[in-house]
Design a protein around this motif. Structure first.
Motif, PDB file in Angstrom:
ATOM      1  N   VAL A   2      -7.849   8.472   4.264  1.00  0.00           N
ATOM      2  CA  VAL A   2      -8.132   8.762   6.298  1.00  0.00           C
ATOM      3  C   VAL A   2      -7.953  10.410   6.107  1.00  0.00           C
ATOM      4  CG1 VAL A   2      -7.089   8.420   8.894  1.00  0.00           C
ATOM      5  CG2 VAL A   2      -7.214   6.362   7.025  1.00  0.00           C
ATOM      6  N   THR A   3      -8.845  10.988   6.283  1.00  0.00           N
ATOM      7  CA  THR A   3      -9.036  12.067   7.237  1.00  0.00           C
ATOM      8  C   THR A   3      -8.387  12.519   8.638  1.00  0.00           C
ATOM      9  OG1 THR A   3     -11.224  12.620   7.818  1.00  0.00           O
ATOM     10  CG2 THR A   3     -10.743  12.649   5.579  1.00  0.00           C
ATOM     11  N   TYR A   4      -7.713  13.946   8.749  1.00  0.00           N
ATOM     12  CA  TYR A   4      -7.052  14.470   9.558  1.00  0.00           C
ATOM     13  C   TYR A   4      -8.168  14.163  11.102  1.00  0.00           C
ATOM     14  CZ  TYR A   4      -5.764  17.086  13.876  1.00  0.00           C
ATOM     15  OH  TYR A   4      -5.792  18.406  14.119  1.00  0.00           O
ATOM     16  N   ASP A   5      -9.607  14.542  10.826  1.00  0.00           N
ATOM     17  CA  ASP A   5     -10.651  14.628  11.660  1.00  0.00           C
ATOM     18  C   ASP A   5     -10.767  13.195  12.284  1.00  0.00           C
ATOM     19  OD1 ASP A   5     -10.897  17.198  11.894  1.00  0.00           O
ATOM     20  OD2 ASP A   5     -12.596  17.002   9.907  1.00  0.00           O
ATOM     21  N   GLU A   6     -11.171  12.037  11.335  1.00  0.00           N
ATOM     22  CA  GLU A   6     -11.344  10.614  11.175  1.00  0.00           C
ATOM     23  C   GLU A   6      -9.905  10.001  12.243  1.00  0.00           C
ATOM     24  OE1 GLU A   6     -13.594   8.877   7.349  1.00  0.00           O
ATOM     25  OE2 GLU A   6     -11.267   9.581   7.480  1.00  0.00           O
TER      26      GLU A   6
ATOM     27  N   ILE B  29      -0.448  10.243  10.718  1.00  0.00           N
ATOM     28  CA  ILE B  29      -1.619  11.309  10.899  1.00  0.00           C
ATOM     29  C   ILE B  29      -0.839  12.305  11.938  1.00  0.00           C
ATOM     30  CG2 ILE B  29      -3.811  12.389  11.094  1.00  0.00           C
ATOM     31  CD1 ILE B  29      -4.220  11.238   8.623  1.00  0.00           C
ATOM     32  N   ARG B  30      -1.468  10.811  12.816  1.00  0.00           N
ATOM     33  CA  ARG B  30      -1.142  11.643  14.517  1.00  0.00           C
ATOM     34  C   ARG B  30       0.363  12.237  15.043  1.00  0.00           C
ATOM     35  NH1 ARG B  30      -4.812   7.507  17.225  1.00  0.00           N
ATOM     36  NH2 ARG B  30      -6.890   7.270  16.012  1.00  0.00           N
TER      37      ARG B  30
ATOM     38  N   ARG C  40       3.040  25.428  11.796  1.00  0.00           N
ATOM     39  CA  ARG C  40       1.150  25.450  10.815  1.00  0.00           C
ATOM     40  C   ARG C  40       0.998  24.182  10.319  1.00  0.00           C
ATOM     41  NH1 ARG C  40      -2.879  28.693   9.364  1.00  0.00           N
ATOM     42  NH2 ARG C  40      -4.490  27.692   7.704  1.00  0.00           N
ATOM     43  N   LEU C  41       0.241  23.342  10.527  1.00  0.00           N
ATOM     44  CA  LEU C  41      -0.199  22.141  10.138  1.00  0.00           C
ATOM     45  C   LEU C  41      -1.055  21.806   8.871  1.00  0.00           C
ATOM     46  CD1 LEU C  41       0.047  19.256  10.269  1.00  0.00           C
ATOM     47  CD2 LEU C  41      -2.693  18.667  11.799  1.00  0.00           C
ATOM     48  N   GLU C  42      -0.664  21.737   7.820  1.00  0.00           N
ATOM     49  CA  GLU C  42      -1.835  21.250   6.519  1.00  0.00           C
ATOM     50  C   GLU C  42      -2.144  20.772   6.600  1.00  0.00           C
ATOM     51  OE1 GLU C  42      -1.461  25.068   4.885  1.00  0.00           O
ATOM     52  OE2 GLU C  42      -0.315  25.507   6.032  1.00  0.00           O
ATOM     53  N   LEU C  43      -1.796  19.287   6.723  1.00  0.00           N
ATOM     54  CA  LEU C  43      -2.522  17.939   6.290  1.00  0.00           C
ATOM     55  C   LEU C  43      -4.207  17.880   6.398  1.00  0.00           C
ATOM     56  CD1 LEU C  43      -1.240  15.019   6.094  1.00  0.00           C
ATOM     57  CD2 LEU C  43      -1.900  15.063   7.973  1.00  0.00           C
TER      58      LEU C  43
ATOM     59  N   TYR D 116       0.363  -1.477  -0.197  1.00  0.00           N
ATOM     60  CA  TYR D 116       0.080   0.203   0.008  1.00  0.00           C
ATOM     61  C   TYR D 116       0.876   1.430  -0.353  1.00  0.00           C
ATOM     62  CZ  TYR D 116      -3.840  -3.426   1.711  1.00  0.00           C
ATOM     63  OH  TYR D 116      -4.481  -4.393   1.502  1.00  0.00           O
ATOM     64  N   TYR D 117       0.029   2.609  -1.162  1.00  0.00           N
ATOM     65  CA  TYR D 117       1.097   3.346  -0.459  1.00  0.00           C
ATOM     66  C   TYR D 117       0.413   4.350  -0.035  1.00  0.00           C
ATOM     67  CZ  TYR D 117       3.828   0.822  -3.637  1.00  0.00           C
ATOM     68  OH  TYR D 117       4.771   0.013  -4.899  1.00  0.00           O
ATOM     69  N   PHE D 118       1.246   5.306   0.335  1.00  0.00           N
ATOM     70  CA  PHE D 118      -0.051   6.534   1.716  1.00  0.00           C
ATOM     71  C   PHE D 118       0.744   8.231   0.885  1.00  0.00           C
ATOM     72  CE2 PHE D 118       0.943   2.568   3.600  1.00  0.00           C
ATOM     73  CZ  PHE D 118      -0.372   2.394   4.393  1.00  0.00           C
ATOM     74  N   GLN D 119       0.294   8.732   0.160  1.00  0.00           N
ATOM     75  CA  GLN D 119      -0.754   9.734  -0.318  1.00  0.00           C
ATOM     76  C   GLN D 119      -0.553  11.009   0.546  1.00  0.00           C
ATOM     77  OE1 GLN D 119      -2.505  10.749  -3.570  1.00  0.00           O
ATOM     78  NE2 GLN D 119      -0.991  11.248  -4.948  1.00  0.00           N
ATOM     79  N   ILE D 120       0.476  11.851   0.972  1.00  0.00           N
ATOM     80  CA  ILE D 120      -0.264  13.298   1.913  1.00  0.00           C
ATOM     81  C   ILE D 120      -0.554  13.870   1.377  1.00  0.00           C
ATOM     82  CG2 ILE D 120       0.965  14.138   3.514  1.00  0.00           C
ATOM     83  CD1 ILE D 120       2.965  11.930   4.026  1.00  0.00           C
TER      84      ILE D 120
END
Length: 80
Positions: A69-73, A37-38, A50-53, A4-8
């Motif tokens: 997966v969103t930041y909020d999730e 993310i955490r 500043r967090l831009e993620l 799996y690949y994780f695109q930020i």
């Protein structure tokens, strides 16, 4: 085992993962994205930057986005 690949995804940029990770399942990949993310959020808190993620897109070996997966999730069990 699938890779799996994780695109930020940030507000103004997209950072591609060229290496990926071999994980047993999509569920494991989602957990890895939440952990990432955490970790990124914690680094920004420590440096007071500043967090831009906004999210991490999970891609399969064919390059198709199969989950996000969103930041909020990622933070829903941590933040009030």
């Amino acid at each position: 085992m699938p890779r799996y690949y994780f695109q930020i995804v940030e507000r103004n940029a997209v950072l591609d993962d060229l290496d990926g990770a071999e994980l047993a399942s999509l569920q494991d990949a989602r957990r890895e994205a939440e952990r990432a993310i955490r970790e990124i959020a914690a680094e920004h808190l420590q440096t007071e930057s500043r967090l831009e993620l906004t999210s991490i897109q999970i891609r399969n070996e064919a390059g198709e986005t199969i989950a996000s997966v969103t930041y909020d999730e990622a933070m829903e069990d941590i933040l009030p």
